[in-house]
Enzyme design. Structure first.
Site, mmCIF file in Angstrom:
data_model
loop_
_atom_site.group_PDB
_atom_site.id
_atom_site.type_symbol
_atom_site.label_atom_id
_atom_site.label_comp_id
_atom_site.label_asym_id
_atom_site.label_seq_id
_atom_site.Cartn_x
_atom_site.Cartn_y
_atom_site.Cartn_z
ATOM 1 N N GLY A 12 -34.626 112.616 60.331
ATOM 2 C CA GLY A 12 -34.486 112.849 61.783
ATOM 3 C C GLY A 12 -35.819 112.940 62.493
ATOM 4 O O GLY A 12 -36.033 113.813 63.331
ATOM 5 N N SER A 13 -36.720 112.000 62.170
ATOM 6 C CA SER A 13 -38.062 112.099 62.769
ATOM 7 C C SER A 13 -38.311 111.043 63.837
ATOM 8 O O SER A 13 -39.445 110.695 64.114
ATOM 9 C CB SER A 13 -39.138 112.057 61.678
ATOM 10 O OG SER A 13 -38.859 111.099 60.683
ATOM 11 N N THR A 37 -31.263 107.334 62.098
ATOM 12 C CA THR A 37 -30.081 106.538 61.784
ATOM 13 C C THR A 37 -30.234 105.030 62.031
ATOM 14 O O THR A 37 -29.532 104.251 61.400
ATOM 15 C CB THR A 37 -28.843 107.047 62.567
ATOM 16 O OG1 THR A 37 -29.153 107.049 63.953
ATOM 17 C CG2 THR A 37 -28.434 108.430 62.107
ATOM 18 N N SER A 150 -31.851 127.147 61.845
ATOM 19 C CA SER A 150 -31.848 127.531 63.264
ATOM 20 C C SER A 150 -31.619 129.023 63.360
ATOM 21 O O SER A 150 -31.045 129.630 62.437
ATOM 22 C CB SER A 150 -30.714 126.796 63.990
ATOM 23 O OG SER A 150 -30.526 127.335 65.285
ATOM 24 N N TYR A 163 -21.574 124.595 64.933
ATOM 25 C CA TYR A 163 -23.021 124.428 64.734
ATOM 26 C C TYR A 163 -23.568 125.647 63.980
ATOM 27 O O TYR A 163 -24.316 125.502 63.001
ATOM 28 C CB TYR A 163 -23.713 124.266 66.094
ATOM 29 C CG TYR A 163 -25.213 124.068 66.010
ATOM 30 C CD1 TYR A 163 -25.762 122.840 65.666
ATOM 31 C CD2 TYR A 163 -26.096 125.123 66.295
ATOM 32 C CE1 TYR A 163 -27.144 122.661 65.590
ATOM 33 C CE2 TYR A 163 -27.465 124.954 66.222
ATOM 34 C CZ TYR A 163 -27.985 123.715 65.880
ATOM 35 O OH TYR A 163 -29.363 123.542 65.806
ATOM 36 N N ILE A 196 -36.198 125.432 71.217
ATOM 37 C CA ILE A 196 -37.262 124.420 71.225
ATOM 38 C C ILE A 196 -36.884 123.325 72.223
ATOM 39 O O ILE A 196 -35.735 122.862 72.236
ATOM 40 C CB ILE A 196 -37.433 123.790 69.815
ATOM 41 C CG1 ILE A 196 -37.457 124.869 68.705
ATOM 42 C CG2 ILE A 196 -38.680 122.919 69.780
ATOM 43 C CD1 ILE A 196 -38.597 125.849 68.727
HETATM 44 P P1 NAP Z 1 -32.999 115.973 68.505
HETATM 45 O O1 NAP Z 1 -34.098 115.904 69.495
HETATM 46 O O2 NAP Z 1 -31.607 115.760 68.943
HETATM 47 O O3 NAP Z 1 -33.359 114.991 67.294
HETATM 48 C C1 NAP Z 1 -32.467 114.900 66.210
HETATM 49 C C2 NAP Z 1 -33.041 113.960 65.176
HETATM 50 O O4 NAP Z 1 -32.078 113.873 64.098
HETATM 51 C C3 NAP Z 1 -33.247 112.578 65.696
HETATM 52 O O5 NAP Z 1 -34.377 112.008 65.063
HETATM 53 C C4 NAP Z 1 -31.981 111.849 65.259
HETATM 54 O O6 NAP Z 1 -32.239 110.476 65.085
HETATM 55 C C5 NAP Z 1 -31.724 112.498 63.928
HETATM 56 N N1 NAP Z 1 -30.335 112.387 63.473
HETATM 57 C C6 NAP Z 1 -29.213 112.691 64.127
HETATM 58 N N2 NAP Z 1 -28.131 112.473 63.352
HETATM 59 C C7 NAP Z 1 -28.605 112.019 62.166
HETATM 60 C C8 NAP Z 1 -28.009 111.617 60.954
HETATM 61 N N3 NAP Z 1 -26.678 111.617 60.776
HETATM 62 N N4 NAP Z 1 -28.812 111.192 59.945
HETATM 63 C C9 NAP Z 1 -30.149 111.170 60.103
HETATM 64 N N5 NAP Z 1 -30.771 111.519 61.229
HETATM 65 C C10 NAP Z 1 -30.009 111.951 62.250
HETATM 66 O O7 NAP Z 1 -32.993 117.402 67.780
HETATM 67 P P2 NAP Z 1 -34.141 118.475 67.564
HETATM 68 O O8 NAP Z 1 -34.027 119.476 68.630
HETATM 69 O O9 NAP Z 1 -35.445 117.802 67.306
HETATM 70 O O10 NAP Z 1 -33.601 119.168 66.239
HETATM 71 C C11 NAP Z 1 -34.080 118.864 64.945
HETATM 72 C C12 NAP Z 1 -33.491 119.870 63.980
HETATM 73 O O11 NAP Z 1 -33.857 121.182 64.395
HETATM 74 C C13 NAP Z 1 -31.962 119.861 63.928
HETATM 75 O O12 NAP Z 1 -31.537 120.118 62.627
HETATM 76 C C14 NAP Z 1 -31.584 121.011 64.840
HETATM 77 O O13 NAP Z 1 -30.327 121.543 64.523
HETATM 78 C C15 NAP Z 1 -32.703 121.980 64.562
HETATM 79 N N6 NAP Z 1 -32.929 122.958 65.605
HETATM 80 C C16 NAP Z 1 -33.229 122.598 66.875
HETATM 81 C C17 NAP Z 1 -33.449 123.584 67.841
HETATM 82 C C18 NAP Z 1 -33.796 123.270 69.272
HETATM 83 O O14 NAP Z 1 -33.856 124.212 70.077
HETATM 84 N N7 NAP Z 1 -34.068 122.042 69.643
HETATM 85 C C19 NAP Z 1 -33.348 124.928 67.492
HETATM 86 C C20 NAP Z 1 -33.032 125.256 66.191
HETATM 87 C C21 NAP Z 1 -32.833 124.268 65.245
HETATM 88 P P3 NAP Z 1 -31.419 109.276 65.736
HETATM 89 O O15 NAP Z 1 -30.436 109.863 66.696
HETATM 90 O O16 NAP Z 1 -32.489 108.459 66.370
HETATM 91 O O17 NAP Z 1 -30.787 108.619 64.577
#
Ligand code: NAP
Length: 259
Positions: A12-13, A37, A150, A163, A196
């Site tokens: 997910g980068s 993906t 999280s 979630y 975040i």
């Molecule tokens: P984001 O901006 O929505 O990015 C999510 C990433 O995961 C994207 O690169 C997406 O890539 C990828 N992804 C989605 N579904 C996938 C799948 N089935 N297989 C592989 N890759 C997949 O989310 P983020 O905020 O950076 O969050 C990253 C992680 O941190 C997540 O696990 C999230 O639950 C956790 N988190 C986030 C927050 C927050 O406040 N943002 C807080 C706590 C934890 P594509 O869609 O391009 O494929």
């Protein structure tokens, strides 16, 4: 870092936290395999390069058994080693719904991607790391795994219970693998981001801005991907190895209880 190029896979980068982690690990000296993906993503590789970060890219839907197996095979053939797995990929519910209304479809989607994806990525790459440790052919080989959970792993949000449950599962997944892999000298850590600013929180930005201004986090600002990446970097660097299973709260102090 020594002459040997260590290989890190960050799921997910393509954006958000995962991208921040990929950039940081690359600066730390890892050769990073970015993934998301999309089957191919030349534009992403170029945009990393524009920031001076050279990555390889592989399409990897973490919920697909075939994709997971293909990613491991690809890494094995291309590099012959995997030093760091960062399980970052994750999704939020498409629609926030009260737990009295959660659909089975949304529940299953979250478990399938967030929890099953993380668990079986850990399992697959743990087996590869154990194999490489036992082969003993790579000098100073000290692989590690970092799972991104999280604050939702322990904080109730009744409008997205599925979630929260998926993230609580990732916490247990980290404990289990930290326990199981200790005998092979493979540490496993959990990094627990708070609020975040990324695409995931863009739709609720105003709500969180208000909460932060009111003091929900002792450090009164949104977290940034680089805040989370700094914790991953610490766990990946080796200094925390004896603290295997440890949780790093990248949350501006959210986890502190206050009176
Ligand atoms: P984001 O901006 O929505 O990015 C999510 C990433 O995961 C994207 O690169 C997406 O890539 C990828 N992804 C989605 N579904 C996938 C799948 N089935 N297989 C592989 N890759 C997949 O989310 P983020 O905020 O950076 O969050 C990253 C992680 O941190 C997540 O696990 C999230 O639950 C956790 N988190 C986030 C927050 C927050 O406040 N943002 C807080 C706590 C934890 P594509 O869609 O391009 O494929």
């Amino acid at each position: 870092m020594a002459d040997v190029q260590k290989i890190a896979l960050v799921t997910g980068s393509s954006r958000g936290i995962g991208r921040g982690i990929a950039e940081r690990l690359s600066r730390d000296g890892f050769h990073v395999v970015a993934s998301a993906t999309a089957r191919e993503n030349e534009a992403l590789v170029r945009s990393f390069a524009e920031q001076g970060v050279a990555v390889d890219y592989i399409g990897l839907d973490i919920s697909s058994e075939g994709d997971r197996a293909h990613a491991l095979e690809w890494i094995r053939e291309k590099y012959g080693r995997i030093d760091l797995l960062v399980n970052n990929a994750g999704v939020a519910p498409t629609v926030r719904a009260d737990i009295l209304e959660t659909s089975r479809e949304s529940f299953r989607r979250l478990m399938h991607i967030n929890l099953e994806g993380c668990f079986f990525m850990c399992q697959l790459f743990a087996n590869e790391m154990v194999r490489l440790v036992q082969a003993g052919t790579l000098p100073d080989y000290r692989p590690r795994i970092v799972n991104i959970s999280s604050i939702s792993a322990y904080t109730s949000s009744t409008s997205r219970g599925e979630y929260c449950i998926s993230k609580a599962g990732i916490s247990m997944c980290t404990k289990l693998f930290a326990d199981r892999l200790a005998e092979y000298g493979i540490p496993v850590f959990e990094v627990r981001p708070g609020i975040i600013l990324t695409d995931m929180t863009a739709g609720v930005r105003e709500k969180y801005e208000k909460l932060i201004a009111e003091g929900v986090t002792p450090i009164r600002r949104f977290g940034r991907p680089e805040d989370v990446a700094a914790c991953v970097s610490a766990a990946a660097g080796g200094d925390l190895d004896f603290a295997t299973g440890q949780v790093l709260n990248a949350d501006g102090g959210f986890h502190l209880r206050r009176l």
